[in-house]
Design a protein around this motif. Structure first.
Motif, short mmCIF file in Angstrom:
data_model
loop_
_atom_site.label_atom_id
_atom_site.label_comp_id
_atom_site.label_asym_id
_atom_site.label_seq_id
_atom_site.Cartn_x
_atom_site.Cartn_y
_atom_site.Cartn_z
N ILE A 95 23.00 33.46 2.53
CA ILE A 95 22.23 32.34 3.20
C ILE A 95 22.65 32.46 4.64
O ILE A 95 23.69 32.98 5.02
N ASP A 96 21.64 32.01 5.53
CA ASP A 96 21.97 31.68 6.88
C ASP A 96 22.74 30.45 7.34
O ASP A 96 22.43 29.21 6.81
N VAL A 97 23.93 30.47 7.78
CA VAL A 97 24.32 29.39 8.07
C VAL A 97 23.96 28.36 9.10
O VAL A 97 24.23 27.33 9.36
N ALA A 98 22.89 28.79 9.89
CA ALA A 98 22.03 28.02 10.91
C ALA A 98 21.08 27.01 9.79
O ALA A 98 20.78 26.17 10.36
N GLU A 99 21.10 27.38 8.52
CA GLU A 99 20.03 26.31 7.52
C GLU A 99 20.92 25.20 7.44
O GLU A 99 22.19 25.18 7.14
N PRO A 100 20.41 24.02 7.31
CA PRO A 100 20.98 22.77 7.61
C PRO A 100 21.78 22.54 5.92
O PRO A 100 22.88 21.93 5.89
N ALA A 101 21.18 23.03 4.93
CA ALA A 101 21.43 22.91 3.68
C ALA A 101 22.79 23.96 3.31
O ALA A 101 23.22 23.76 2.25
N TYR A 102 23.09 25.04 4.14
CA TYR A 102 24.00 25.86 3.53
C TYR A 102 25.24 25.48 3.18
O TYR A 102 25.86 25.96 2.10
N ALA A 103 25.80 24.70 3.90
CA ALA A 103 27.45 23.97 3.47
C ALA A 103 27.39 23.32 2.17
O ALA A 103 28.06 23.73 1.39
N GLN A 104 26.31 22.57 1.73
CA GLN A 104 26.23 21.85 0.57
C GLN A 104 26.14 22.70 -0.51
O GLN A 104 26.76 22.77 -1.62
N ARG A 105 25.23 23.86 -0.44
CA ARG A 105 25.06 24.84 -1.37
C ARG A 105 26.17 25.78 -1.47
O ARG A 105 26.52 25.95 -2.61
N LEU A 106 26.93 26.15 -0.49
CA LEU A 106 28.12 26.88 -0.65
C LEU A 106 29.27 25.99 -1.23
O LEU A 106 29.97 26.63 -2.39
N ALA A 107 29.47 24.79 -0.89
CA ALA A 107 30.58 24.04 -1.72
C ALA A 107 30.03 23.80 -3.08
O ALA A 107 30.90 24.05 -4.19
N ALA A 108 28.84 23.58 -3.31
CA ALA A 108 28.55 23.66 -4.79
C ALA A 108 28.72 24.64 -5.73
O ALA A 108 29.15 24.88 -6.89
N LEU A 109 28.62 26.16 -5.14
CA LEU A 109 28.75 27.29 -5.53
C LEU A 109 30.30 27.21 -5.81
O LEU A 109 30.68 27.69 -7.10
N ALA A 110 31.35 27.08 -5.03
CA ALA A 110 32.69 27.06 -5.12
C ALA A 110 33.23 25.98 -6.29
O ALA A 110 33.72 26.37 -7.24
N ILE A 111 32.53 25.05 -6.30
CA ILE A 111 32.82 23.89 -7.58
C ILE A 111 32.47 24.40 -8.84
O ILE A 111 33.27 24.37 -9.78
N ASP A 112 31.08 24.98 -8.90
CA ASP A 112 30.73 25.53 -10.20
C ASP A 112 31.46 26.79 -10.68
O ASP A 112 31.79 26.57 -11.90
N ARG A 113 31.89 27.42 -9.62
CA ARG A 113 32.65 28.73 -9.92
C ARG A 113 33.93 28.52 -10.34
O ARG A 113 34.62 29.15 -11.25
N PHE A 114 34.78 27.84 -9.67
CA PHE A 114 36.31 27.98 -9.52
C PHE A 114 36.87 26.36 -9.36
O PHE A 114 37.83 26.11 -9.40
N GLY A 115 35.88 25.44 -9.78
CA GLY A 115 36.29 24.12 -9.67
C GLY A 115 36.42 23.48 -8.59
O GLY A 115 37.02 22.30 -8.45
N GLY A 116 36.21 24.02 -7.37
CA GLY A 116 36.41 23.47 -5.98
C GLY A 116 37.14 24.45 -5.15
O GLY A 116 37.00 25.64 -5.40
N PHE A 117 37.46 24.19 -4.10
CA PHE A 117 38.08 25.06 -2.96
C PHE A 117 39.05 24.09 -2.18
O PHE A 117 39.23 23.20 -2.27
N ASP A 118 40.05 24.94 -1.45
CA ASP A 118 41.21 24.47 -0.99
C ASP A 118 41.27 25.02 0.56
O ASP A 118 41.93 24.08 1.10
N THR A 119 40.37 25.95 1.01
CA THR A 119 40.56 26.28 2.29
C THR A 119 38.93 26.55 2.73
O THR A 119 38.38 27.31 2.02
N TRP A 120 38.42 25.99 3.75
CA TRP A 120 37.26 26.27 4.31
C TRP A 120 37.32 27.15 5.68
O TRP A 120 38.01 26.38 6.56
N ILE A 121 36.84 28.33 5.77
CA ILE A 121 36.94 29.18 7.01
C ILE A 121 35.43 29.33 7.62
O ILE A 121 34.74 30.01 7.05
#
Length: 369
Positions: A66-92
């Motif tokens: 995904i291109d981080v310039a897309e407005p929805a990118y961050a929500q999609r990335l967070a949803a992937l982390a939640i779906d795969r690992f139950g969440g995330f602890d650090t965002w870089i």
């Protein structure tokens, strides 16, 4: 409230711009430390290859092309982390775009693009991360630059964008502190790193681009990022030359302006042809998968300044010990420079090697030596 940060081997890290340079170095180091990683970049083929390699090394990996310039990118990335690992602890927030050329010859469209990726992508990612971390705790790590303090000639839009990233990060941190949230907000400020950055930037100079010396290993930035993921820090500067440049901007900004005007262009131009397939990824993904570029430059693999920031107590101790040794050496030197007494004592051999037979005044003087 103090930030609540987990040990690295119990964390899931989200990393943008993960298919080259600092992002890739951080992903590899995180997996080596036992963390799970969620990687985002535009190049799907490179992401899949990197994921396969890291999984074979024992890491838990999820990827999103995904291109981080897309407005929805961050929500999609967070949803992937939640779906795969139950969440995330650090965002870089690492993804960035760049150009070489004067401000007058760089179209506003390209300058907007630099901000859409590097600034708005960071803002979007950080605010999305904060919404998920504000209750349980965690870390937000933004990649800034020493150019956050003084702009580099012919890198005007990128320098301005990094100034904006610093301003946003500082403002976000103060709001987090005010609200008592258990979240750490860190700005990492690298000096020039030996990444594919010069090849990926859109270049309007009349020669291939390179970064000016001093050049550092991007794995040092990865080290700083992972340290910030587990240890609260306001900011970390990577590379001793970086802190020198920051101090120079405070003490003699006009001198730096004149030096960059005189020498900055030449220092950023190379005779090396750009490798095929990697040039100019401002709007489209190019060949990826390398931490470093192939410019034949001397690369520093250590940063004592970074180590000092990560372990300030040890650094102060070493500094104090060094000052003590220097003071002792100066005292010894002064003693050695004193003129000899008018009547020096006879050598020890004159007493038959038996100090007990020496007159008391010589025995005492010898024991003091």
């Amino acid at each position: 409230m103090r930030p609540k940060l987990k040990p690295l081997d119990r964390q899931t890290l989200v990393i943008t711009g993960a298919t080259s340079g600092i992002g890739l170095a951080t992903a590899e180091a995180a997996v080596a430390a036992g963390a799970n990683v969620v990687l985002a970049a535009r190049n799907e083929a490179a992401l899949l290859e990197i994921a396969d390699r890291l999984e074979r090394a024992g890491g838990g990996v999820a990827v999103l092309a995904i291109d981080v310039a897309e407005p929805a990118y961050a929500q999609r990335l967070a949803a992937l982390a939640i779906d795969r690992f139950g969440g995330f602890d650090t965002w870089i927030n690492n993804a960035a775009a760049a150009t070489y050329g004067t401000l007058a010859e760089t179209p506003l469209e390209d300058q907007h693009r630099v901000f859409d990726v590097g600034y708005w992508g960071t803002v979007n990612g950080a605010l999305t991360a904060l919404a998920h971390l504000c209750a349980k705790g965690g870390a937000i790590v933004n990649i800034g630059s020493i150019l956050s303090h003084h702009a580099m000639i012919l890198q005007g839009p990128y320098s301005a964008m990094k100034h904006a990233v610093k301003g946003f990060t500082d403002a976000l941190r103060t709001e987090v502190i005010r609200d008592g949230l258990p979240v750490s907000v860190t700005l990492i400020k690298p000096a020039a790193m030996h990444t594919p950055y010069p090849d990926h930037a859109r270049n309007r100079m009349d020669a291939p681009a390179k970064l000016p010396p001093v050049i550092y290993d991007p794995r040092l930035v990865a080290r700083a990022v992972l340290f910030a993921a587990a240890t609260p820090r306001r900011h970390l500067t990577v590379g001793g030359f970086g802190i020198s440049a920051i101090l120079g901007d405070v003490l003699a900004p006009g001198l730096i302006d004149r030096a960059l005007a005189a020498f900055g262009t030449k220092l950023q131009q190379s005779d090396r042809p750009v490798p095929p397939g990697v040039a100019d990824n401002l709007y489209e993904a190019r060949r990826d998968g390398s931490i470093e570029n192939d410019e034949p430059q001397y690369v520093r693999r250590r940063s004592l300044w970074l180590e000092a920031q990560m372990r300030p107590g040890a650094a102060v101790g070493l500094l104090a010990a060094g000052v003590g040794l220097l003071a002792a050496a100066l005292v010894e030197r002064r003693r050695g420079a004193r003129p000899a007494p008018a009547s020096a004592p006879p050598p020890i051999s004159a007493w038959g090697g038996e100090l007990s037979r020496a007159p008391r005044r010589w025995k005492n003087d010898t024991s003091k030596g």
